[in-house]
Enzyme design. Structure first.
Site: not given
Ligand code: G6P
Length: 614
Positions: A2, A27, A74, A100-101, A487, A491, A494, A510, A609
């Site tokens: 948020c 956010r 969010w 926000n929270g 990773e 990606k 996501e 396995h 994010k």
């Molecule tokens: C969210 C984001 C990711 C990020 C993760 C951790 O899930 O979408 O891209 O890696 O949070 O965030 P941070 O700010 O702690 O790296």
């Protein structure tokens, strides 16, 4: 999660709010809303969906006030719909609040308020909070500041809030506990936002509220900051913002993610600048240097992080154990904080976080601190909560990362971890002078190699065209590039919504091998120095089951080229640093597939994010 934005001053508030919300959309983007405060009445517009939809809906409104606030959501409590959108209004129509929270005890407060005759339209915890403020305002005949303070002392949870009263167009009250809040200070005007991006073009002076603080912001007056618990006045510290507008705009790219992928030669260079002094044989990192003894006597390093930052932590484990021979454990912050972990006084706990606000990472760090560990932060956002509570740390200097899927922050984290491992290895004598020097030279060259690797883009586009309709993907790697495989898979998941799994290449037999048939694309990172022969055997195993092999190989490779359906060549470097280089084509692959599938690359569904809720 948020985003909050607010303005009080002499300009029209609406353009500042709407543009600010667009910058804070990373956010959360389930719904958006704003409220303008005119003498005696509010103009409140809100809608499910994105800020662009709010903008459309707002066309019918007057939009001329010079005080107001907005929110991009969010969803936590209550599905994303118009009614659950913020701002929320109190029963008497006099108060509005954005939040926000999460208010954890909202159910019990709601029951009590209902008994007193309050009614509720939405399913949100926020509507409960605004009515609790009204309750205290009425009961105590309190001014807005006091009523907000009384209400916040009743709630359990995390919040950043902004509140306005329609009896007074000269005041906004804000507060924070666990969620970030910045106040921009202009001449006769104030800006409020979850981060400084909505106001960076208006002022470079900002106050970041600390946890447990609130501020009464009144037109023409100095900001009045107080503690929520005891109402003690706090002298705010004004910081100068270190970034400008250009850094948070797309700069000609179609998406922030693509811009950020292409920024990596620079962001990696910026992360090393002033630190890696190869000619002098020095790595200068004040956070480590000032606490050299703690690092030298550390029996163990625990890395806590979430998401992509957790993957960086895994590479950090390989780097630190190999170069400095200090045992490292990497933990999901969300698990670590709740499993009664064993933390000893001579443990060092390193948190990795782009935003510096991730709730689980922050809580894990607090736990480690309480139990006496030395806590170190690797953050990208300057002045963020994690950066502030740690004993020491290193910023990544990647610049603002707006795309929700992390790219340049990840490679900057890998760069910092490489520097730390080299520095520790040199100081504790586990790394010979010659090897140290050789690796420093390799690391210094990484921005150039990343620049070269970006030229694989056209080849990656061709691969993306072939596999854009795949339903599953497998990513395999070994050693340093096992986390790279994780990773790469993350990606793709996501942003393109294709199911993808990352696996250590040898573990494939396995389980995941059962999934391989002629429809399964398998991305394999097979760099020359990284258990190459073993990975070649794994590739043979995929081939004999007719899987489609997309291999990331070292330039000049011929053996894998024979076996793979598609090859992307990356330049040679020390195996320790290959995750930085090998990540580039994987980022590009997920980007192009997502674009071809028509997905919203910068704002993937259901994600945010900055995850400030647990
Ligand atoms: C969210 C984001 C990711 C990020 C993760 C951790 O899930 O979408 O891209 O890696 O949070 O965030 P941070 O700010 O702690 O790296």
């Amino acid at each position: 999660m948020c985003g909050i934005v607010g303005y009080i001053g002499n300009r029209e508030a609406y353009p500042i709010i709407i543009n600010g919300l667009k910058r804070l959309e990373y956010r959360g983007y389930d719904s958006a809303g704003f409220v303008l405060n005119y003498p005696e009445n509010f103009e409140l517009v809100k809608t499910k969906g994105k800020v662009s939809e709010l903008e459309e809906k707002a066309k019918a409104s007057k939009l001329t006030a010079n005080v107001g606030m907005g929110h991009t959501r969010w969803a936590t409590h209550g599905e994303p719909n118009d009614c659950n959108s913020h701002p929320h209004m109190s029963n008497n129509g006099e108060l509005v609040l954005v939040h926000n929270g999460i208010i954890e005890n909202y159910e019990s407060i709601k029951i009590k308020l209902k008994e007193l005759g309050f009614t509720f339209q939405s399913d949100t915890d926020t509507e409960v909070l605004v009515n609790l403020v009204q309750y205290f305002q009425d009961k105590e005949n309190a001014n807005l500041c006091d009523a907000v303070r009384y209400a916040l002392n009743e709630v359990v949870g995390a919040f950043a809030i902004a509140v306005m009263n329609n009896r007074n167009t000269d005041e906004i009250v804000v507060a924070r506990l666990g969620s970030p809040l910045a106040i921009g200070i202009g001449e006769d005007e104030y800006f409020i936002a979850s981060d400084a991006s909505p106001f960076v073009e208006f002022t470079k002076d900002a106050i970041y509220l600390e946890d447990g603080e609130m501020a009464c912001i009144r037109r023409g007056e100095k900001i009045d900051v107080r503690t929520i618990i005891s109402n003690e006045t706090v002298a705010p510290s004004v910081q100068e913002l270190q970034f400008d507008l250009e850094q948070i705009e797309k700069g000609g790219y179609d998406h922030f993610m693509l811009k950020e992928i292409y920024e990596q030669p620079k962001s990696i260079h910026d992360t090393m600048r002033g630190r890696l002094l190869t000619d002098e044989g020095i790595i200068r990192m004040a956070g480590i240097w000032d606490h050299q003894e703690r690092f030298n006597s550390a029996k163990r390093i625990i890395i806590v992080a979430c998401g992509t930052s957790w993957h960086a932590g895994l590479v950090g484990e390989y780097l630190i154990e190999e170069l400095a021979r200090i045992p490292v454990e990497v933990e999901y912050a969300s698990e670590f904080r709740y499993r009664n972990p064993i933390i000893k006084k001579n443990d060092i706990v390193i948190a990795i976080s782009q935003s510096g606000e991730t709730a689980d990472t922050l809580a894990a760090l607090k736990l480690a601190k309480e139990q006496g560990a030395f806590i170190y932060g690797i953050c990208n956002v300057v002045g963020s909560s994690i950066a502030r509570i740690t004993d020491a740390g290193s910023y990544t200097h990647a610049g603002p990362e707006i795309g929700v899927a992390s790219t340049k922050a990840f490679t900057a984290q890998l760069t910092i971890l490489s520097l730390i491992a080299l520095k520790l290895g040199k100081h504790n004598g586990n790394l010979s002078k010659a090897r140290y020097h050789e690796l420093c030279l390799e690391l210094e060259n990484i921005p150039k190699l990343v620049e070269e690797t970006l030229k694989t883009n056209d080849a990656v586009v061709e691969i993306a065209k072939k596999f854009k309709d795949a339903e599953n993907f497998l990513y395999l790697g070994r050693g340093y590039n096992f986390p790279t495989a994780l990773e790469g898979a993350l990606k793709l998941k996501e942003i393109s919504y294709i199911h993808a799994e990352g696996y250590p290449a040898a573990e494939m037999k396995h389980g995941p091998i059962a999934l391989i048939d002629e429809n399964m694309p398998v991305v394999v990172i097979a760099t020359k120095k990284g258990h190459y022969d073993k990975v070649v055997s794994n590739i043979q195993e995929i081939k004999s089951r007719k899987g489609k092999i997309i291999a990331i190989v070292t330039r000049g490779d011929s053996q894998v080229r024979e076996l793979a359906d598609y090859c992307i060549e990356i330049p040679d470097t020390a195996e320790e640093f290959t995750p930085i280089v090998a990540s580039i084509p994987l980022q590009l692959l997920s980007y192009h597939i997502a674009v071809m599938r028509g997905a919203n690359v910068d704002q993937p569904r259901n994600l945010a994010k900055s995850v400030t809720v647990e």
